[in-house]
Design a protein around this motif. Structure first.
Motif, mmCIF file in Angstrom:
data_model
loop_
_atom_site.group_PDB
_atom_site.id
_atom_site.type_symbol
_atom_site.label_atom_id
_atom_site.label_comp_id
_atom_site.label_asym_id
_atom_site.label_seq_id
_atom_site.Cartn_x
_atom_site.Cartn_y
_atom_site.Cartn_z
ATOM 1 N N HIS A 263 0.842 -1.200 0.000
ATOM 2 C CA HIS A 263 0.000 0.000 0.000
ATOM 3 C C HIS A 263 0.878 1.251 0.000
ATOM 4 C CE1 HIS A 263 -3.048 2.908 1.157
ATOM 5 N NE2 HIS A 263 -3.965 2.002 0.869
ATOM 6 N N PRO A 264 0.561 2.233 -0.834
ATOM 7 C CA PRO A 264 1.380 3.453 -0.882
ATOM 8 C C PRO A 264 1.549 4.132 0.479
ATOM 9 C CG PRO A 264 -0.101 3.397 -2.754
ATOM 10 C CD PRO A 264 -0.498 2.239 -1.875
ATOM 11 N N TYR A 309 0.082 7.855 -6.568
ATOM 12 C CA TYR A 309 -0.338 6.979 -7.670
ATOM 13 C C TYR A 309 -1.836 7.091 -7.996
ATOM 14 C CZ TYR A 309 4.003 4.805 -6.105
ATOM 15 O OH TYR A 309 5.290 4.600 -5.718
ATOM 16 N N PRO A 319 -11.725 1.001 -2.169
ATOM 17 C CA PRO A 319 -11.034 -0.233 -2.558
ATOM 18 C C PRO A 319 -11.421 -1.397 -1.657
ATOM 19 C CG PRO A 319 -9.484 1.381 -1.655
ATOM 20 C CD PRO A 319 -10.821 2.036 -1.682
ATOM 21 N N CYS A 332 -6.307 -1.401 -1.779
ATOM 22 C CA CYS A 332 -5.799 -0.445 -2.780
ATOM 23 C C CYS A 332 -6.188 -0.979 -4.148
ATOM 24 C CB CYS A 332 -4.277 -0.322 -2.651
ATOM 25 S SG CYS A 332 -3.529 0.622 -3.997
ATOM 26 N N HIS A 333 -6.755 -0.098 -4.993
ATOM 27 C CA HIS A 333 -7.164 -0.528 -6.339
ATOM 28 C C HIS A 333 -5.981 -1.013 -7.170
ATOM 29 C CE1 HIS A 333 -11.262 0.759 -5.901
ATOM 30 N NE2 HIS A 333 -10.901 1.998 -5.606
#
Ligand code: SF4
Length: 336
Positions: A263-264, A309, A319, A332-333
């Motif tokens: 995950h970012p 992103y 998500p 997260c997509h």
């Protein structure tokens, strides 16, 4: 215990052996105002969190302050009422228990607080503080209680003569030992450790973490370890969950999460953790903007206003919580 040992041990525990199961837990706090104190809005402190904890496991929960991790721990223990969702402990539905059943279950679920001074009654001796839960739960003989308190003081590394003293006579680390002794008094199965070392000097932190580790081995304890310090959480946890704005965004084994974050937000948090090896250079990811208000969280993915992103879908659809590797979950997509 080494990282490899911890990860292997966790993976080998069968899935049906879950001590705690949290399903879609929600906790909203009302924001009132005006002459009639009407509810004007809701603070979405915990917004649909699901996880499980196996017996003998330590699950870490990390995130910036205000992400809802402390509220999550308190709602799980029923110290705060939930808005919705369920928590089962040893197969019992914690939120539907009557008073007497809840009192029995409380023996098995204890908490260690961040500020050991604020959580200890300054007018009570250490003996009375540690003995109080024993009295409340039926150990009426003063002699038996005294013996038990002496044992607990020794277990947490204090001397038996300390039982006659008051909290202000102790250092921060010793006060946390008293808090741990009190939590252990009823031989619980689960202890929620809410930032247990955040208020302590770094040199004392490792002593308390080692004590918690020793006690876990000796008494087979299960921990939910809540903290904002990723290094501390890594040191103690078998699995780690990352929270952002009241939601879990990623969860995996400690080794997987710290070496292959998906995950970012997790990637940004980890990029700020110092690395002990001077030959390793890690690029720091600077998050733009502040954490949005939990009263009005962003639509879709709550992280999208700060995510480098982000695409169109991120602001439109929430998500899904999906398993992208065995036992590695992410919301997260775009995560692969
Ligand atoms: Fe970033 Fe989109 Fe993933 Fe959210 S869903 S973390 S905005 S890429």
């Amino acid at each position: 215990m080494s990282v490899a040992e911890k990860t292997t041990e966790t993976a080998q525990t069968p899935d049906d052996e879950k001590l705690v199961v949290v399903d879609n837990l929600v906790k909203y706090f009302p924001v009132t105002g005006g002459v009639f104190s009407r509810v004007k809005a809701w603070v979405k402190a915990v917004d649909g969190v699901s996880l499980f904890i196996r017996p003998g496991e330590t699950v870490g929960l990390v995130g910036e302050s205000g992400c809802g991790k402390t509220t999550f721990g308190r709602v799980l223990l029923r110290l705060l009422p939930a808005t919705s969702g369920t928590v089962t402990m040893d197969g019992k539905d914690v939120f539907s228990l009557g008073r007497e059943e809840l009192r029995k279950l409380r023996r098995e679920m204890q908490i260690i607080f961040q500020d050991p001074y604020a959580s200890l009654n300054p007018r009570m001796t250490v003996g009375d503080i540690i003995g109080e839960p024993l009295l409340v739960h039926g150990m009426t003989s003063a002699k038996e209680r005294e013996q038990k308190v002496k044992e607990l003081l020794e277990v947490v590394g204090l001397a038996t003569y300390h039982m006659r003293r008051y909290p202000h006579e102790f250092s921060g680390g010793q006060r946390q030992r008293i808090g741990i002794g009190r939590a252990l008094a009823l031989r619980p199965k689960l202890i929620v450790c809410d930032e247990p070392v955040s208020a302590l000097d770094v040199s004392i932190q490792s002593q308390i973490l080692n004590l918690l580790d020793d006690l876990q081995k000796e008494f087979g304890l299960t921990y939910l370890f809540i903290a904002h310090d990723l290094s501390v959480v890594r040191h103690v946890s078998d699995r780690v969950g990352v929270m952002y704005l009241g939601r879990l965004v990623e969860m995996a084994s400690e080794q997987e999460l710290y070496t292959r974050p998906k995950h970012p937000y997790t990637q940004a948090l980890l990029s700020a953790v110092p690395v002990a090896d001077p030959t390793v250079r890690r690029e720091r990811i600077i998050l733009k903007g502040d954490v949005p208000s939990p009263v009005d969280p962003p639509s879709g993915c709550p992280f999208h206003p700060r995510c480098q992103y982000a695409e169109d879908i991120c602001s439109q659809e929430r998500p899904e919580w999906r398993e992208i590797e065995p036992l590695h979950y992410v919301a997260c997509h775009l995560a692969k």
